[in-house]
Write a protein that holds these residues in place. Structure first.
Motif, short mmCIF file in Angstrom:
data_model
loop_
_atom_site.label_atom_id
_atom_site.label_comp_id
_atom_site.label_asym_id
_atom_site.label_seq_id
_atom_site.Cartn_x
_atom_site.Cartn_y
_atom_site.Cartn_z
N LYS A 15 -3.53 -32.60 -1.72
CA LYS A 15 -4.82 -32.65 -2.59
C LYS A 15 -4.88 -32.17 -3.98
O LYS A 15 -4.74 -31.00 -4.43
CB LYS A 15 -5.86 -31.45 -2.08
CG LYS A 15 -6.35 -31.90 -0.51
CD LYS A 15 -7.18 -30.83 -0.04
CE LYS A 15 -7.66 -31.05 1.34
NZ LYS A 15 -8.39 -32.35 1.59
N MET A 228 -9.38 -33.23 -3.82
CA MET A 228 -9.20 -33.95 -2.90
C MET A 228 -8.05 -34.71 -2.85
O MET A 228 -7.41 -34.81 -3.93
CB MET A 228 -10.23 -35.29 -3.09
CG MET A 228 -11.96 -34.49 -3.18
SD MET A 228 -13.01 -35.83 -3.59
CE MET A 228 -12.88 -37.02 -2.41
N SER A 229 -7.47 -35.59 -1.89
CA SER A 229 -6.40 -36.25 -1.84
C SER A 229 -6.66 -37.41 -2.33
O SER A 229 -7.74 -37.95 -2.43
CB SER A 229 -5.70 -36.43 -0.43
OG SER A 229 -6.56 -36.85 0.60
#
Length: 360
Positions: A15, A228-229
């Motif tokens: 992430k 977030m990835s």
């Protein structure tokens, strides 16, 4: 090792991406926002103690009147259930009159301090009961987590600093406190109340100062938690774009609107050049504002048929020229001027149309 397990548990996607606006909005709806409870506590204490400085005469007078009434009226009262209940409700009512303004001020300070941090937020999902919150194993993990240790260190630091401030202020007024036994009740009460207010405001200001780095840390930690990835960002973009069928419908709707607008331009054409059945191109030319004839409509098959029908209804000349119609359809866009290599052919068509129009 633990970080590696977590990494693989999340699908091998680290992430590293900043949260998108949609992710921020979703987490906000769940009540997950950057907020420092220390700020709320400090602001509430500061407002309450400042109010007590202004409002101190009211509770002081209340206590004075209460003692007098207890010794004069209540001391000779017979002991019975009715008298005890009446006394209880009477005291509750009088205490409420004194405490309600303080409670309202504390509530107002808490609401304002929260709004300054997170704005107006109503997140019913945050107060929904969750079985995970009463899970003993997760509770033990939370107790011995890094966050819990940080909170413990913070609490210990605040206790030490608040104690130093309080004892420092008491040390300044130690002579007055030693003479407290020689003062009358009213004078002694005023001194104790004044020192309590000073200590309270000083400690509240200290806690407010300490809450600033805590608020900064909470914002940093919140940003870290909602990262977030790259795959999550891609999936979100795909989801926001919508279902392929919905996108196809949107494209078709846009195409229909564009077609309708183009058909509205056909009556303005000076000539419609056809294939005669497969292609149709509408040309307009105004020597005062245009450097060359301009394509205002074009289409193939059904569109070409509709263009011919509209041209006939509006008495727009239709000229059949297969090579020219094909060249204009494939080599130009709507709103574009006729290419130089087609100038001669277009000029001949327009000259023919103008000549026919003049004869009519």
């Amino acid at each position: 090792m633990r970080m590696d397990l977590q990494y693989f548990a999340e699908g091998g996607q680290e992430k590293t991406e900043t949260a998108t606006p949609k992710k921020r909005e979703d987490t906000r709806k769940k009540g997950q926002v950057a907020k420092s409870n220390d700020v709320n506590t400090a602001v509430i204490l500061l407002v309450v103690f400042i109010l007590l400085f202004v409002y101190a005469a009211v509770p002081g007078q209340f206590m004075h009147d209460l003692f007098i009434e207890m010794y004069i009226n209540y001391a000779g009262m017979s002991f019975s259930i009715e008298n005890v209940m009446a006394l209880f409700f009477d005291l509750i009512f009088e205490i409420a009159i004194v405490l309600v303004p303080i409670l309202i001020a504390a509530l107002f300070a808490g609401v304002v301090s929260s709004m300054l941090q997170v704005g107006v937020l109503f997140a019913p999902e945050a107060i929904k009961p969750k079985l995970s919150k009463i899970n003993p194993l997760k509770g033990i993990k939370r107790i011995f987590s890094a966050r819990a240790i940080v909170e413990l260190v913070k609490a210990f630091l605040k206790i030490v600093l608040v104690g130093l401030v309080a004892f420092g202020i008491l040390g300044i007024y130690v002579d007055e406190l030693l003479q407290l036994a020689l003062m009358d009740v009213v004078e002694g009460f005023h001194l104790v109340a004044w020192l309590t207010g000073v200590i309270g405001i000083a400690c509240a200001l200290l806690l407010l100062l300490l809450s600033v780095p805590d608020y900064v840390y909470q914002r940093y930690d919140h940003e870290k938690q909602i990262r977030m990835s790259k795959q999550e960002v891609k999936d979100e973009h795909k989801k926001m774009e919508g279902d392929p069928q919905i996108k196809a419908k949107r494209r078709q709707r846009a195409k229909d609107v564009a077609m309708q607008r183009m058909m509205q331009e056909v009556p303005k054409a000076d000539v419609v050049i056809t294939n005669p059945t497969h292609y149709a191109v509408g040309l307009q030319y105004d020597g005062e504002v245009m450097a060359a004839p301009t394509v205002i409509a074009k289409g193939a098959d059904y569109t070409a048929l509709r263009m011919r029908q509209i041209a006939e209804l509006n008495e727009v000349p239709i000229v059949e020229n297969k090579p020219l119609a094909r060249g204009l359809h494939d080599g130009t866009d709507i709103g574009q001027e006729v290419p130089e290599d087609l100038f001669r052919a277009v000029a001949e068509v327009l000259a023919y149309v103008y000549r026919i129009g003049g004869e009519l």
